[in-house]
Design a protein around this motif. Structure first.
Motif, PDB file in Angstrom:
ATOM      1  N   TRP A   1       0.821  -1.433   0.132  1.00 15.35           N
ATOM      2  CA  TRP A   1      -0.057   0.035   0.104  1.00 15.35           C
ATOM      3  C   TRP A   1       0.842   1.156  -0.055  1.00 15.35           C
ATOM      4  O   TRP A   1       0.274   2.369   0.196  1.00 15.35           O
TER       5      TRP A   1
ATOM      6  N   CYS B   1      -0.875   5.597  -0.541  1.00 19.60           N
ATOM      7  CA  CYS B   1      -2.217   5.154  -0.133  1.00 19.60           C
ATOM      8  C   CYS B   1      -2.112   4.446   1.541  1.00 19.60           C
ATOM      9  O   CYS B   1      -3.220   4.800   2.074  1.00 19.60           O
ATOM     10  N   TYR B   2      -1.081   3.796   1.998  1.00 19.81           N
ATOM     11  CA  TYR B   2      -1.105   3.548   3.230  1.00 19.81           C
ATOM     12  C   TYR B   2      -1.441   4.431   4.033  1.00 19.81           C
ATOM     13  O   TYR B   2      -2.173   4.183   5.231  1.00 19.81           O
TER      14      TYR B   2
ATOM     15  N   TRP C   1      -4.292  -3.696  -4.714  1.00 14.73           N
ATOM     16  CA  TRP C   1      -3.140  -3.552  -4.629  1.00 14.73           C
ATOM     17  C   TRP C   1      -2.466  -5.145  -4.731  1.00 14.73           C
ATOM     18  O   TRP C   1      -1.610  -5.553  -5.818  1.00 14.73           O
TER      19      TRP C   1
END
Length: 443
Positions: free
Chosen positions: A80, A85-86, A112
């Motif tokens: 991620w 995105c994480y 992902w």
RNA sequence: CGGGGUGUAGCGCAGCCUGGUAGCGCAUCUGCUUUGGGAGCAGGAAGUCGGCGGUUCGAAUCCGUCCACCCCGACCA
């Protein structure tokens, strides 16, 4: 299955925690038990329904040409890190640290991960299109879970993914899923409307929600009135044909979610527009390069150059569907299952277990129907007649066969249709001809 | 995350204001009666009153604090 050996903890009163009708009924019918907010154990009856729905979805995904697989619930955080995105996903993501201090997470979705799998193995345009799906538990740490399993934090989801060389071929897979969804919901006994969310945009991202109408739905749909009587009979079509005309025939009718509906620019005159409560049960997306580009999911084209693949993702909330269906199918006495997904096809009630005539007749019917492949729940308990009838109504099996001292001596039983409430007295022999699968399409 | 509410037997609830040995209905167990819509009578078992701390001779009750759960909103399959 005999009720005497079945784990079915029904409740006369619904627990205080439940307010929504489907939530109350699922608790009272002994289908689920809450573990913590938005997280449930599935007791045998609920589990059976969950599996029935799952199986229908699986069959339709297979028929549409998708490959079933299984990805883990726990993902490494590195997957991620692309596009930040994480960090961006925020507190909805349940983050876990393992003993080696590696950042892990309980997957809220698998784009992902699937892209990672795809890019490691597929390098040529010749391998496209590629279609994969799995059915797995997900976790989203919702701010406020509610409505029982309809909006849980942990939920079972079918998510499918497609990989194509360009937008046009991606659209073909999108259409396949569109049709697979119509078929799936049709088989589940649900009238599902595809809700066109971004109707005007060309070339941009495209997505459709599938909603079912329910009096106490959590969202609202605005649509053309004739949607309600639209023929969703889609038995005859070939996935290998051009599905665009068929899909278009469904999309020509106006529909929009409450959030997307624009009363000013709505193409439908007011008299033809209707506004109804609904529940979202599926969502399909054309993703384009959103995941494939940052992940470097590319294939070699005929001209020798690399090209980023075009993706689609297609979800159905399976555990949510159980709640949604109960929400849509119930009456004052309990759940009223559509036949295709009922946990058992019929309930056989022996009203008087001590009466030898009743017992013999019940056992006879039970044995014969079981061996004919009918999935039955036989109430062989010592409960009083009123209790037996109330429980059977509560758990909502489509058909009830009542064996009572009143009629058993004459080899007669009473059958009752749970939905209509219509009762009929028929002979024991007729029970077999009527309910054995060879004579009636119950499965 | 804002606003509201609730934690007392398996489930539903009363008791709390005004502190004094834990109550009711249903479920459960035993016995008898009953037998077509969650039965009746009699007897029994079942509770660290969400946790911790404080006030008091004494706390389910008063005070503090933490936790869990529900509802309404904003947000999502």
């Amino acid at each position: 299955m005999r009720l005497s050996s079945y784990f079915l903890p029904t409740l006369k009163n619904s627990p205080r925690e439940a307010d929504t009708i489907s939530h109350r009924l699922m608790l009272r019918a002994g289908m689920i038990q809450q573990s913590s907010t938005g997280i449930y154990s599935w007791l045998p009856l609920g589990f059976k329904v969950l599996k029935r729905i799952e199986q229908i979805i699986r069959e339709e995904q297979n028929a549409a040409g998708w490959n079933e697989m299984l990805m883990p619930t726990i993902q490494p955080a590195e997957l991620w890190y692309k596009n930040n995105c994480y960090n961006d996903y925020g507190p909805e993501m349940l983050r876990i640290t393992d003993r080696h201090k590696h950042n892990m997470l309980y997957g809220p979705t698998n784009e992902w991960q699937i892209t990672d799998i795809f890019k490691k193995h597929i390098h040529s345009y010749k391998k496209l299109p590629s279609r994969l799906y799995h059915i797995q538990w997900k976790f989203r740490d919702e701010v406020r879970p509610r409505f029982g399993v309809m909006r849980g934090r942990e939920f079972l989801m079918k998510d499918a993914y497609s990989f194509d060389i360009d937008r046009e071929t991606a659209k073909i897979n999108y259409n396949r899923q569109f049709m697979a969804y119509l078929r799936t919901f049709n088989r589940l006994g649900l009238k599902a409307l595809p809700v066109n969310a971004d109707s005007g945009l060309i070339g941009g991202k495209m997505n459709h929600e599938f909603v079912i109408l329910a009096d106490k739905g959590e969202s609202e749909v605005f649509c053309q009135k004739d949607w309600l009587n639209a023929d969703v009979n889609i038995d005859k079509f070939d996935y290998n044909e051009n599905l665009q005309p068929v899909v278009d025939s469904y999309l020509k009718r106006y529909s929009a979610t409450k959030a997307r509906h624009d009363p000013v620019n709505c193409p439908i005159e007011l008299g033809n527009l209707i506004n109804l409560p609904c529940i979202e049960v599926g969502h399909i997306f054309y993703l384009g390069n959103k995941y494939s580009e940052p992940m470097g999911a590319r294939v070699t084209c005929p001209n020798g150059r690399k090209k980023v693949v075009h993706m689609g993702s297609y979800g159905i909330g399976i555990s949510r569907l159980v709640g949604a269906i109960v929400e849509a199918y119930n009456d004052k006495n309990g759940i009223v299952w559509p036949e295709k997904i009922a946990p058992f096809h019929l309930g056989l009630i022996n009203l008087s277990v001590d009466d030898m005539t009743c017992r013999t007749a019940s056992e006879d019917i039970y044995t014969k129907l079981c061996s004919a492949g009918v999935d039955i729940l036989m109430d062989d308990s010592y409960y009083r007649p009123g209790v037996k009838l109330a429980i059977m109504d509560l758990i909502g099996l489509p058909w009830q066969i009542v064996v009572s001292p009143r009629h058993a001596v004459n080899k007669i039983v009473e059958i009752k249709n749970r939905r209509t409430g219509k009762r009929e007295e028929i002979s024991v022999e007729e029970v077999l001809t009527r309910f054995a699968p060879a004579n009636q399409a119950l499965t």
